[in-house]
Design a protein around this motif. Sequence first.
Motif, PDB file in Angstrom:
ATOM      1  N   ALA A   1       3.910 -23.583  13.315  1.00  0.00           N
ATOM      2  CA  ALA A   1       4.071 -22.283  13.967  1.00  0.00           C
ATOM      3  C   ALA A   1       5.484 -22.067  14.491  1.00  0.00           C
ATOM      4  CB  ALA A   1       3.077 -22.148  15.119  1.00  0.00           C
ATOM      5  N   LEU A   2       6.316 -23.114  14.424  1.00  0.00           N
ATOM      6  CA  LEU A   2       7.697 -23.010  14.900  1.00  0.00           C
ATOM      7  C   LEU A   2       8.646 -22.799  13.729  1.00  0.00           C
ATOM      8  CD1 LEU A   2       7.816 -25.936  17.493  1.00  0.00           C
ATOM      9  CD2 LEU A   2       7.770 -23.493  17.996  1.00  0.00           C
ATOM     10  N   HIS A   3       9.649 -21.978  13.945  1.00  0.00           N
ATOM     11  CA  HIS A   3      10.634 -21.725  12.898  1.00  0.00           C
ATOM     12  C   HIS A   3      12.034 -21.742  13.505  1.00  0.00           C
ATOM     13  CE1 HIS A   3       7.492 -20.642  10.009  1.00  0.00           C
ATOM     14  NE2 HIS A   3       6.903 -20.029  11.021  1.00  0.00           N
ATOM     15  N   SER A   4      13.003 -21.957  12.664  1.00  0.00           N
ATOM     16  CA  SER A   4      14.390 -22.002  13.121  1.00  0.00           C
ATOM     17  C   SER A   4      14.999 -20.608  13.096  1.00  0.00           C
ATOM     18  CB  SER A   4      15.219 -22.933  12.222  1.00  0.00           C
ATOM     19  OG  SER A   4      14.731 -24.251  12.264  1.00  0.00           O
ATOM     20  N   GLY A   5      15.721 -20.274  14.151  1.00  0.00           N
ATOM     21  CA  GLY A   5      16.472 -19.035  14.154  1.00  0.00           C
ATOM     22  C   GLY A   5      17.770 -19.214  13.390  1.00  0.00           C
ATOM     23  N   LEU A   6      18.459 -18.116  13.165  1.00  0.00           N
ATOM     24  CA  LEU A   6      19.735 -18.173  12.448  1.00  0.00           C
ATOM     25  C   LEU A   6      20.726 -17.245  13.138  1.00  0.00           C
ATOM     26  CD1 LEU A   6      21.437 -19.178  10.098  1.00  0.00           C
ATOM     27  CD2 LEU A   6      20.532 -17.302   8.710  1.00  0.00           C
ATOM     28  N   LEU A   7      21.799 -17.830  13.647  1.00  0.00           N
ATOM     29  CA  LEU A   7      22.875 -17.068  14.273  1.00  0.00           C
ATOM     30  C   LEU A   7      24.187 -17.571  13.695  1.00  0.00           C
ATOM     31  CD1 LEU A   7      23.789 -14.989  16.421  1.00  0.00           C
ATOM     32  CD2 LEU A   7      23.932 -16.888  18.048  1.00  0.00           C
ATOM     33  N   ASP A   8      24.812 -16.758  12.862  1.00  0.00           N
ATOM     34  CA  ASP A   8      26.067 -17.135  12.215  1.00  0.00           C
ATOM     35  C   ASP A   8      27.257 -16.618  13.013  1.00  0.00           C
ATOM     36  OD1 ASP A   8      24.896 -18.490  10.176  1.00  0.00           O
ATOM     37  OD2 ASP A   8      25.098 -16.897   8.686  1.00  0.00           O
ATOM     38  N   LYS A   9      28.312 -17.424  13.030  1.00  0.00           N
ATOM     39  CA  LYS A   9      29.547 -17.043  13.716  1.00  0.00           C
ATOM     40  C   LYS A   9      30.700 -17.051  12.715  1.00  0.00           C
ATOM     41  CE  LYS A   9      28.022 -19.439  17.914  1.00  0.00           C
ATOM     42  NZ  LYS A   9      28.362 -20.496  18.904  1.00  0.00           N
ATOM     43  N   LEU A  10      31.609 -16.133  12.897  1.00  0.00           N
ATOM     44  CA  LEU A  10      32.810 -16.080  12.063  1.00  0.00           C
ATOM     45  C   LEU A  10      34.023 -15.904  12.964  1.00  0.00           C
ATOM     46  CD1 LEU A  10      34.092 -15.925   9.198  1.00  0.00           C
ATOM     47  CD2 LEU A  10      33.944 -13.434   9.426  1.00  0.00           C
ATOM     48  N   TRP A  11      34.948 -16.864  12.877  1.00  0.00           N
ATOM     49  CA  TRP A  11      36.194 -16.789  13.641  1.00  0.00           C
ATOM     50  C   TRP A  11      37.269 -16.159  12.767  1.00  0.00           C
ATOM     51  CZ3 TRP A  11      36.483 -18.818  18.671  1.00  0.00           C
ATOM     52  CH2 TRP A  11      35.401 -19.609  19.070  1.00  0.00           C
ATOM     53  N   LEU A  12      37.953 -15.176  13.313  1.00  0.00           N
ATOM     54  CA  LEU A  12      39.073 -14.548  12.618  1.00  0.00           C
ATOM     55  C   LEU A  12      40.326 -14.700  13.477  1.00  0.00           C
ATOM     56  CD1 LEU A  12      37.497 -11.191  11.327  1.00  0.00           C
ATOM     57  CD2 LEU A  12      37.873 -13.301  10.033  1.00  0.00           C
ATOM     58  N   ALA A  13      41.387 -15.248  12.889  1.00  0.00           N
ATOM     59  CA  ALA A  13      42.655 -15.428  13.598  1.00  0.00           C
ATOM     60  C   ALA A  13      43.682 -14.440  13.055  1.00  0.00           C
ATOM     61  CB  ALA A  13      43.158 -16.864  13.431  1.00  0.00           C
ATOM     62  N   PHE A  14      44.409 -13.803  13.950  1.00  0.00           N
ATOM     63  CA  PHE A  14      45.384 -12.781  13.572  1.00  0.00           C
ATOM     64  C   PHE A  14      46.772 -13.162  14.087  1.00  0.00           C
ATOM     65  CE2 PHE A  14      41.221 -10.810  13.910  1.00  0.00           C
ATOM     66  CZ  PHE A  14      41.132 -10.085  12.730  1.00  0.00           C
ATOM     67  N   ASP A  15      47.765 -12.430  13.634  1.00  0.00           N
ATOM     68  CA  ASP A  15      49.139 -12.682  14.070  1.00  0.00           C
ATOM     69  C   ASP A  15      49.386 -12.153  15.479  1.00  0.00           C
ATOM     70  OD1 ASP A  15      49.808 -13.907  11.659  1.00  0.00           O
ATOM     71  OD2 ASP A  15      50.360 -11.992  10.729  1.00  0.00           O
ATOM     72  N   GLU A  16      48.664 -11.101  15.845  1.00  0.00           N
ATOM     73  CA  GLU A  16      48.850 -10.510  17.162  1.00  0.00           C
ATOM     74  C   GLU A  16      47.578  -9.796  17.594  1.00  0.00           C
ATOM     75  OE1 GLU A  16      52.039  -7.770  16.748  1.00  0.00           O
ATOM     76  OE2 GLU A  16      50.936  -6.397  15.457  1.00  0.00           O
ATOM     77  N   VAL A  17      47.495  -9.491  18.878  1.00  0.00           N
ATOM     78  CA  VAL A  17      46.333  -8.788  19.430  1.00  0.00           C
ATOM     79  C   VAL A  17      46.503  -7.287  19.230  1.00  0.00           C
ATOM     80  CG1 VAL A  17      45.029  -8.298  21.528  1.00  0.00           C
ATOM     81  CG2 VAL A  17      45.938 -10.591  21.138  1.00  0.00           C
TER      82      VAL A  17
END
Length: 265
Positions: free
Chosen positions: A181-197
């Motif tokens: 009755a238990l299942h795994s959730g799924l939460l994906d993360k993506l890091w994006l790096a830029f030259d400036e804010v």
Amino acid sequence: MTDNPMVELAAAAGVATIPFDYDNEVGGSAAAETFIEGIFDEALDADNPEGRPLSELLPPTLSPDQQWVISVEVGGEFGADPAQIAMAAPDEGEDMQGGDVLLNPGYSQITDHIAQGLDIRLNWTVTNIAYDDAGVTLTSASGQSLRADHAIVTLPVGVLHAGSVSFSPPLPEEKTQALGALHSGLLDKLWLAFDEVFWDPNVDVINWIDPVNPGQWPFWVNGYKIYGEPILLGFNSGDIARQFATMSDEQVVASAMAAVKGMTA
């Protein structure tokens, strides 16, 4: 923060913490947040909240704003869609009060702290757990064995479902039924790096309601405010994350960049 054992553990390990305020945000929809709060309140007052899915309380058609807030408040919190969690789920964690903090630079400081003096076996893949009244024997993929009086098994639900670790004798029926009755959730993360804010440097969270796919990339964490670097951290959860899992890295990044351009336009 109160009633969270991680706070005392982080303090004992000398881990630096960074305050994080989810309410320090831009974008999103106040009306949608009021909508989901009402759904959560109704869920807690419902009959048999542990045995009924949260999706029963949702209207048959959702507006883009409502789809967005569900992705944030349900998907972001549980890694699942409303049909996959019980009505009782929103009440979880309510006993922990206070603000939020991030660990700098990360959780490895805590695991390093509690590992001191312990015999940690890396690359020792357990394939079988045999147990009886006399104790427990663990067998590794290489055929090695380890005997102990007791074993605390904290394998992820997905590993247990896959059956890659066997139990001798098999687990009792009540445990296998509970596991089923238990299942795994799924939460994906993506890091994006830029030259400036090029976004608001002072907020903690940037919300994004995609006009075409309002559940995708619903919120972003401003890494600049945390680390002083031009970084954004985006999230996807549940079925949306599973859809992204079928895409190439290039397609995922292109989708994320479209969201970033939209929310910073």
